[in-house]
Motif scaffolding. Structure first.
Motif: not given
Length: 113
Positions: A19-22, A31-32, A103-107
């Motif tokens: 899944s795309d968990a950030a 931090a999630s 927080l919704v995404d980490v790239r």
């Protein structure tokens, strides 16, 4: 052979899902998904840069009426913030995306300096 097949099948279900968990790791802190901006600041400190923009999204809703169903569309505005963290030359920079303060995404970006 049957035991091996059973073990492989069970291990498949125990693997983490894709899944795309950030999640952002800052030292020993994590931090999630859903973390607030203040939580990320406390765990990771001030980012190298912050960019903010507003996006509009059309949202449709259906309503049942006595004679007919109607569809209404309204515009919803979202505040998007992207924070860039530079953890040094041996680690990838991280771009943290917040939507309406969560927080919704980490790239990953390029290597830091």
């Amino acid at each position: 052979m049957r035991a091996l097949l059973t073990a492989l099948t069970l291990s498949f279900f125990l693997l983490p899902s894709s899944s795309d968990a950030a999640t952002l790791r800052c030292g020993t802190a994590l931090a999630s998904d859903g973390a607030s901006k203040s939580e990320v600041l406390m765990k990771c400190g001030e980012p190298l840069s912050k960019d903010t923009r507003t996006e509009s999204v059309g949202e449709k809703t259906k309503q049942k009426g006595p004679e007919a169903d109607t569809t209404q569309e309204r515009i919803v505005y979202k505040t998007i913030e992207e924070w860039t963290y530079n953890f040094g030359p041996r680690q990838l920079m991280q771009v943290v995306v917040f939507e309406n303060g969560r927080l919704v995404d980490v790239r990953s970006g390029g290597y830091g300096r």
